[in-house]
Write a protein that holds these residues in place. Structure first.
Motif, PDB file in Angstrom:
ATOM      1  N   ILE A 166       0.125  -0.843   0.110  1.00 19.17           N
ATOM      2  CA  ILE A 166       0.038   0.209  -0.083  1.00 19.17           C
ATOM      3  C   ILE A 166       1.001   1.323  -0.010  1.00 19.17           C
ATOM      4  N   PHE A 167       0.475   2.432  -1.244  1.00 18.36           N
ATOM      5  CA  PHE A 167       0.862   3.072  -1.062  1.00 18.36           C
ATOM      6  C   PHE A 167       0.387   4.308  -1.060  1.00 18.36           C
ATOM      7  N   LYS A 168       0.229   5.590  -0.396  1.00 21.36           N
ATOM      8  CA  LYS A 168      -0.296   6.708  -0.342  1.00 21.36           C
ATOM      9  C   LYS A 168      -0.163   8.104  -0.168  1.00 21.36           C
ATOM     10  N   ARG A 169      -0.324   8.826  -0.982  1.00 20.31           N
ATOM     11  CA  ARG A 169       0.433  10.202  -0.857  1.00 20.31           C
ATOM     12  C   ARG A 169      -0.955  11.095  -0.382  1.00 20.31           C
ATOM     13  N   VAL A 170       0.146  12.040   0.855  1.00 20.65           N
ATOM     14  CA  VAL A 170      -0.875  13.607   1.143  1.00 20.65           C
ATOM     15  C   VAL A 170      -1.137  14.593   1.271  1.00 20.65           C
ATOM     16  N   GLY A 171      -1.508  15.315   1.057  1.00 18.13           N
ATOM     17  CA  GLY A 171      -1.052  16.558   1.141  1.00 18.13           C
ATOM     18  C   GLY A 171      -1.785  16.825  -0.280  1.00 18.13           C
ATOM     19  N   PRO A 172      -1.195  18.737  -0.874  1.00 12.32           N
ATOM     20  CA  PRO A 172      -1.700  19.569  -1.988  1.00 12.32           C
ATOM     21  C   PRO A 172      -1.209  18.029  -3.208  1.00 12.32           C
ATOM     22  N   GLU A 173      -1.964  18.557  -3.919  1.00  7.60           N
ATOM     23  CA  GLU A 173      -1.835  17.750  -5.388  1.00  7.60           C
ATOM     24  C   GLU A 173      -0.323  18.426  -6.420  1.00  7.60           C
ATOM     25  N   ASN A 174       0.248  18.316  -6.559  1.00  7.27           N
ATOM     26  CA  ASN A 174       1.673  18.561  -7.550  1.00  7.27           C
ATOM     27  C   ASN A 174       2.529  19.576  -7.079  1.00  7.27           C
ATOM     28  N   ILE A 175       2.803  19.919  -5.641  1.00  7.59           N
ATOM     29  CA  ILE A 175       3.160  20.252  -5.178  1.00  7.59           C
ATOM     30  C   ILE A 175       3.630  19.891  -3.631  1.00  7.59           C
ATOM     31  N   ILE A 176       4.442  20.646  -3.034  1.00  3.96           N
ATOM     32  CA  ILE A 176       4.831  19.910  -1.722  1.00  3.96           C
ATOM     33  C   ILE A 176       5.175  20.585  -0.821  1.00  3.96           C
ATOM     34  N   ASN A 177       4.815  20.888   0.914  1.00  4.54           N
ATOM     35  CA  ASN A 177       4.543  22.036   1.695  1.00  4.54           C
ATOM     36  C   ASN A 177       4.535  21.283   3.269  1.00  4.54           C
ATOM     37  N   GLU A 178       4.072  21.657   4.074  1.00  9.34           N
ATOM     38  CA  GLU A 178       4.345  21.216   5.266  1.00  9.34           C
ATOM     39  C   GLU A 178       2.984  19.878   5.847  1.00  9.34           C
ATOM     40  N   LEU A 179       2.325  20.008   5.139  1.00  5.16           N
ATOM     41  CA  LEU A 179       0.807  18.928   4.620  1.00  5.16           C
ATOM     42  C   LEU A 179       1.905  17.773   4.118  1.00  5.16           C
ATOM     43  N   SER A 180       2.272  18.213   3.202  1.00  7.75           N
ATOM     44  CA  SER A 180       1.918  16.656   2.693  1.00  7.75           C
ATOM     45  C   SER A 180       2.961  15.517   2.951  1.00  7.75           C
ATOM     46  N   SER A 181       2.746  14.474   2.760  1.00  3.33           N
ATOM     47  CA  SER A 181       3.589  12.932   3.373  1.00  3.33           C
ATOM     48  C   SER A 181       3.303  11.872   2.133  1.00  3.33           C
ATOM     49  N   SER A 182       4.449  11.203   2.706  1.00  3.42           N
ATOM     50  CA  SER A 182       3.958   9.187   1.631  1.00  3.42           C
ATOM     51  C   SER A 182       3.476   8.519   2.795  1.00  3.42           C
ATOM     52  N   TYR A 183       2.469   7.621   2.301  1.00  4.44           N
ATOM     53  CA  TYR A 183       2.945   6.651   3.593  1.00  4.44           C
ATOM     54  C   TYR A 183       3.074   4.646   3.179  1.00  4.44           C
ATOM     55  N   SER A 184       3.798   4.242   3.888  1.00  3.46           N
ATOM     56  CA  SER A 184       4.119   2.543   3.189  1.00  3.46           C
ATOM     57  C   SER A 184       3.758   1.992   3.640  1.00  3.46           C
ATOM     58  N   PHE A 185       2.881   0.897   3.449  1.00  7.13           N
ATOM     59  CA  PHE A 185       3.116  -0.445   4.216  1.00  7.13           C
ATOM     60  C   PHE A 185       2.842  -1.636   3.405  1.00  7.13           C
ATOM     61  N   LEU A 186       4.053  -2.332   4.241  1.00  9.39           N
ATOM     62  CA  LEU A 186       4.180  -3.755   2.979  1.00  9.39           C
ATOM     63  C   LEU A 186       3.655  -4.671   4.462  1.00  9.39           C
ATOM     64  N   MET A 187       3.497  -5.932   4.242  1.00 13.40           N
ATOM     65  CA  MET A 187       3.298  -7.395   4.986  1.00 13.40           C
ATOM     66  C   MET A 187       3.588  -8.857   3.722  1.00 13.40           C
ATOM     67  N   GLN A 188       3.976  -9.776   4.859  1.00 14.26           N
ATOM     68  CA  GLN A 188       4.291 -10.283   3.826  1.00 14.26           C
ATOM     69  C   GLN A 188       4.101 -11.737   4.625  1.00 14.26           C
ATOM     70  N   SER A 189       2.817 -12.842   4.816  1.00 13.26           N
ATOM     71  CA  SER A 189       2.453 -14.002   5.847  1.00 13.26           C
ATOM     72  C   SER A 189       3.574 -14.984   5.530  1.00 13.26           C
ATOM     73  N   GLN A 190       3.600 -15.434   6.711  1.00 12.09           N
ATOM     74  CA  GLN A 190       3.948 -17.664   6.285  1.00 12.09           C
ATOM     75  C   GLN A 190       2.778 -18.455   6.996  1.00 12.09           C
ATOM     76  N   VAL A 252      -1.978  15.718   9.467  1.00 13.45           N
ATOM     77  CA  VAL A 252      -0.587  14.870   9.028  1.00 13.45           C
ATOM     78  C   VAL A 252      -0.680  14.017  10.278  1.00 13.45           C
ATOM     79  N   LYS A 253      -1.124  13.747  11.020  1.00 14.65           N
ATOM     80  CA  LYS A 253      -1.492  13.267  12.512  1.00 14.65           C
ATOM     81  C   LYS A 253      -2.625  12.150  11.965  1.00 14.65           C
ATOM     82  N   LYS A 254      -3.675  12.760  12.085  1.00 11.97           N
ATOM     83  CA  LYS A 254      -4.829  12.271  12.065  1.00 11.97           C
ATOM     84  C   LYS A 254      -4.856  11.192  10.923  1.00 11.97           C
ATOM     85  N   GLN A 255      -3.691  11.825   9.870  1.00 14.94           N
ATOM     86  CA  GLN A 255      -3.819  11.293   8.185  1.00 14.94           C
ATOM     87  C   GLN A 255      -2.869   9.864   7.997  1.00 14.94           C
ATOM     88  N   PHE A 256      -2.003   9.861   9.186  1.00 11.63           N
ATOM     89  CA  PHE A 256      -1.557   9.405   9.686  1.00 11.63           C
ATOM     90  C   PHE A 256      -2.156   7.400  10.296  1.00 11.63           C
TER      91      PHE A 256
END
Length: 268
Positions: A166-190, A252-256
């Motif tokens: 899972i990848f999600k980018r949050v914040g304003p589109e096409n620009i980077i500011n203090e509200l911008s973040s990227s989130y990544s989630f990876l899981m393997q199971s056995q 930012v905290k809420k989005q996480f």
């Protein structure tokens, strides 16, 4: 904008770079230039160095030169690079910017964790740095700054099978500011158990979630809604401890936590 007396040197090999870096103090390194607001008096452009534009795919990993453009990465296709990285690159700006911007430039910012930071951190990439006489290899999780006198030459990305990406980018589109973040989630199971899990949230600050990951490893699948609630409570406690000294916008905290909840729900 460059002044009339500013000098931008062009080079086609690494030897030239190291020569100029030794001769000029505080030499500015320029690749695609998409994140540079001001060109210094002395700069050197490295985007024409063939060695930094190579892509070498093996069975278990892919090596990507630091000057490979984002559009070149996308042209490889979703089956050639991890999906989470493909999604992250696709989320960056527009075609014209991605035609100039490089993977190395996205990583090496001094003041912000840009879009590719979280997926490369989650993928446990390794960075190769070179100076005139030595080569240094640094795990992405240990990378804080470019070693003195070195340039980033290569990014090695493991190619593993992940059950959830899972990848999600949050914040304003096409620009980077203090509200911008990227989130990544990876899981393997056995055998219906969480075997490996990597979570990273990056923007103004970095939250790599290692303590939370350790709590989740070994968890039986599928998980319950009650387990998700408990995990979110643990995450909030860890988050507060890590960021109590930082000024982070509440959104930012809420989005996480929203993204973490969504990710955990994929394990139900």
């Amino acid at each position: 904008m460059a002044k009339k007396n500013n000098t931008v040197l062009m080079t086609k090999n690494l030897s030239d770079i190291f020569y100029h870096m030794k001769a000029v103090n505080d030499l500015q390194i320029i690749g695609g230039g998409t994140q540079i607001n001001e060109i210094k008096e002395k700069s050197i452009c490295i985007r024409n160095i063939d060695e930094l534009k190579t892509i070498d795919k093996k069975e278990r990993y892919i090596d990507i030169g630091s000057e490979v453009t984002l559009n070149t990465l996308l042209s490889l296709g979703e089956n050639k690079i991890p999906k989470i990285l493909f999604d992250a690159v696709s989320s960056i700006s527009n075609f014209s910017v991605r035609n100039l911007a490089t993977i190395g430039g996205n990583i090496c910012s001094k003041d912000f964790y840009y879009t590719l930071y979280s997926p490369l951190h989650a993928l446990e990439a390794r960075l190769e740095f070179k100076n005139q006489t030595e080569t240094h290899y640094i795990p992405f999780s240990k990378f804080n700054e470019i070693p003195k006198g070195c340039i980033l030459t290569k990014i090695r990305i493991p190619l593993e099978d992940w059950d959830v990406q899972i990848f999600k980018r949050v914040g304003p589109e096409n620009i980077i500011n203090e509200l911008s973040s990227s989130y990544s989630f990876l899981m393997q199971s056995q055998k219906d158990t969480v075997y490996n899990i990597n979570i990273c949230y990056a923007g103004k600050v970095l939250f790599d979630c290692q303590d939370l990951e350790n709590k989740l490893i070994g968890t039986h699948l599928p998980i319950s809604s009650k387990y998700i609630e408990k995990t979110l409570e643990d995450a909030k406690e860890l988050y507060e401890k890590k960021f109590e000294l930082y000024e982070v916008q509440p959104i930012v905290k809420k989005q996480f936590f929203q993204l973490l909840k969504y990710s955990l729900e994929q394990l139900m």
